[in-house]
Design an enzyme around this catalytic site. Structure first.
Site, mmCIF file in Angstrom:
data_model
loop_
_atom_site.group_PDB
_atom_site.id
_atom_site.type_symbol
_atom_site.label_atom_id
_atom_site.label_comp_id
_atom_site.label_asym_id
_atom_site.label_seq_id
_atom_site.Cartn_x
_atom_site.Cartn_y
_atom_site.Cartn_z
ATOM 1 N N ASP A 175 37.659 49.681 89.607
ATOM 2 C CA ASP A 175 37.063 50.956 89.214
ATOM 3 C C ASP A 175 37.021 51.791 90.490
ATOM 4 O OD1 ASP A 175 35.524 53.141 88.603
ATOM 5 O OD2 ASP A 175 33.770 52.018 87.904
ATOM 6 N N TRP A 220 27.254 50.819 88.413
ATOM 7 C CA TRP A 220 28.482 50.923 87.605
ATOM 8 C C TRP A 220 29.100 49.558 87.389
ATOM 9 C CZ3 TRP A 220 28.026 54.996 85.027
ATOM 10 C CH2 TRP A 220 27.587 56.196 85.597
ATOM 11 N N LYS A 256 35.399 63.035 90.107
ATOM 12 C CA LYS A 256 34.904 62.956 91.489
ATOM 13 C C LYS A 256 35.969 63.424 92.478
ATOM 14 C CE LYS A 256 31.522 60.120 89.677
ATOM 15 N NZ LYS A 256 31.403 58.984 88.778
HETATM 16 C C1 LIG Z 1 30.851 58.150 87.894
HETATM 17 C C2 LIG Z 1 31.281 56.729 87.835
HETATM 18 C C3 LIG Z 1 31.448 56.051 86.623
HETATM 19 C C4 LIG Z 1 31.123 56.690 85.284
HETATM 20 O O1 LIG Z 1 32.088 57.601 84.951
HETATM 21 P P1 LIG Z 1 32.085 58.320 83.514
HETATM 22 O O2 LIG Z 1 33.392 59.049 83.573
HETATM 23 O O3 LIG Z 1 30.889 59.201 83.473
HETATM 24 O O4 LIG Z 1 32.057 57.282 82.472
HETATM 25 C C5 LIG Z 1 31.908 54.759 86.658
HETATM 26 N N1 LIG Z 1 32.183 54.143 87.829
HETATM 27 C C6 LIG Z 1 32.015 54.759 89.007
HETATM 28 C C7 LIG Z 1 32.329 54.029 90.277
HETATM 29 C C8 LIG Z 1 31.560 56.064 89.058
HETATM 30 O O5 LIG Z 1 31.399 56.690 90.237
#
Ligand SMILES: *Cc1c(COP(=O)(O)O)cnc(C)c1O
Length: 358
Positions: A170, A100, A194
C-alpha cells in the site's frame, strides 16, 4: 500564497491546476469539456493509455507488470486483494505499522486467512519492524506492507523483498516520491489523492505472474482480471480523475524521480532539523531511523500550545497541519507537489514559535 500541508486530498502542482482551468471548457478543440466526454471517446482512450504508460516508466517497470485504474479508494484494495487471493485457503501476511495497515488486515480476516507477520503497535507505531522479527508463513499468498504510514509519519526505507512470498505494498502516501527499486514487487496500490492527483482513482500495479495466481471467485467488478483485461474500461472510469492523474504524472516525469526524491528529502530535513534543534520543545513521533519523508508528525509540550501553534500557522496561510484525529498533535504532509518554499516557510515559523513560546 497558501501553504497547503493537507494529508489528502492534498496539494497538486500549480501548473497542473492552471492547465486544467485553461482546458476545462473545451478539451483540445473537441468543443466540449473532458467532464462531458465519453470514456469510449478516442481522447479518453489516449489519456488512459498514456497515464498507464507514464506510471510504468516513472516506477521503472517493464513488460512483467500491468497497470489498472479502479475506484473505491485504497480502502477497497484492502478487500479486493484478499478476495482475489485468499479464497483458496492460503493466508495473507500483514505487517502492522499503523491504522491503514490494521484496516487492511481486518478486512483480510473477514474474507480469508490472514496472519500478523510483525507489528510495531506496542511501541505506539514509532518504528518499522525489523526483518529479523518477521514471523511469516512460508506458504503465504503474499506479504502486505504499508510503505509510508501517513498517520504516524513512519516509512520503510527499503523493501522486504524476498523470493518466496510475493510482496504487496500500500503505497498510497509515497508512490512516485522517491527512487526505489520495485521491479520485484508483486503488487503496488495507491489512492491517487496524496501524491498522484485528485481522489476518485486508485492505481494498481501488478506483476503478471501474481495476477495469474488469482482465482475467479470474486464478483466480476472486484476482480483485477476484469479491469486489466478491459484496460481499465470495464465500466465508466472516473474520467476527470484519470485525466488529472495523467497531468500529474506528466509533471513528475518532467522533473524526474531522482530530482523529486532529493527535493522531498530536502523538505523533510528542513522540518526534522527544527524538531531536533528545538531543545525538546517539538517531539517527533517516529523513531529517527523510521522517519517519513512525506508526513512529519510531532507534538508540542501540551495541547494548548498545539492549538496556539495551529492558529498562528493558519494566520500565516499554513493550512492542513492538524494531526490525524487518531494521533493528535501536528502533521505536516510534504508530498511531491509541495514547493520547497512552503517547507522553508514552515521551518521558519516553527523556529519563531519556539523562540516566542519555548
Ligand atoms: C489515505 C490512505 C489510505 C486510505 O485511502 P482511501 O483512498 O481514502 O481509501 C490507505 N492507505 C494509506 C497508506 C493512506 O495514506
Amino acid at each position: 500564497m497558501t501553504h497547503n500541508f493537507n494529508a489528502g486530498p492534498a496539494i497538486l502542482p500549480a501548473s497542473v491546476i492552471a492547465q486544467v482551468r485553461e482546458e476545462l471548457p473545451n478539451y483540445q478543440g473537441t468543443g466540449i469539456s473532458i467532464l462531458e466526454s465519453s470514456h469510449r471517446s478516442s481522447q479518453y482512450e489516449i489519456i488512459n493509455q498514456r497515464a498507464i504508460e507514464r506510471l510504468k516508466r516513472i516506477l521503472g517497470l517493464g513488460a512483467e507488470h500491468t497497470v489498472c485504474f479502479v475506484q473505491g479508494g485504497a480502502s477497497q484494495q484492502f478487500a479486493m486483494l484478499p478476495m482475489n487471493m485468499l479464497q483458496t485457503g492460503r493466508s495473507g501476511g500483514y505487517v502492522l505499522t499503523g491504522v491503514w495497515a490494521e484496516k487492511a488486515f481486518e478486512e483480510a480476516q473477514r474474507i480469508g486467512n490472514a496472519h500478523i507477520v510483525a507489528s510495531s503497535k506496542a511501541g505506539g507505531y514509532r518504528h518499522i519492524p525489523l526483518r529479523s522479527d518477521f514471523a511469516i508463513d512460508r506458504e503465504a499468498a503474499y506479504l502486505h506492507i504499508t510503505s509510508n504510514n501517513t498517520i504516524y509519519g513512519t516509512q520503510w526505507h527499503d523493501l522486504p523483498v524476498n523470493n518466496t512470498v510475493p510482496l504487496v505494498i500500500d503505497a498510497s502516501s509515497d508512490i512516485a516520491s522517491r527512487t526505489l527499486d520495485v521491479r520485484n514487487v508483486a503488487m503496488i496500490y495507491a489512492g491517487a489523492q496524496k501524491n498522484l492527483g485528485p481522489s476518485g482513482v486508485t492505481v494498481v500495479v501488478m506483476r503478471n505472474d501474481f495476477l495469474a495466481q488469482m482465482h475467479d471467485q470474486a464478483p466480476l467488478i472486484l476482480r483485477y482480471k476484469t479491469h486489466i483485461q478491459s484496460n481499465s474500461l470495464y465500466n465508466t472510469p472516473p474520467v476527470f480523475s484519470v485525466y488529472m492523474l495523467d497531468l500529474v504524472l506528466e509533471w513528475i516525469e518532467s522533473i524526474g524521480i531522482e530530482a523529486l526524491s532529493a527535493q522531498n528529502h530536502h523538505k523533510a530535513t528542513l522540518i526534522y532539523d527544527c524538531i531536533d534543534q528545538s531543545g525538546g520543545f517539538y517531539r517527533g513521533h517516529a523513531a529517527a531511523n523510521a522517519r517519513s519523508m512525506m508526513n512529519v508528525v510531532f507534538r508540542l509540550p501540551d495541547e494548548q500550545l498545539e492549538k496556539a501553534f495551529l492558529a498562528a500557522a493558519s494566520a500565516q496561510q499554513m493550512i492542513g497541519l492538524a494531526g490525524h484525529r487518531s494521533a493528535g498533535g501536528i502533521r505536516a504532509s510534504l508530498y511531491n507537489a509541495l514547493p520547497v518554499a512552503s517547507a522553508q516557510a514552515l521551518a521558519a515559523f516553527m523556529r519563531e514559535f519556539v523562540r516566542t513560546h519555548g
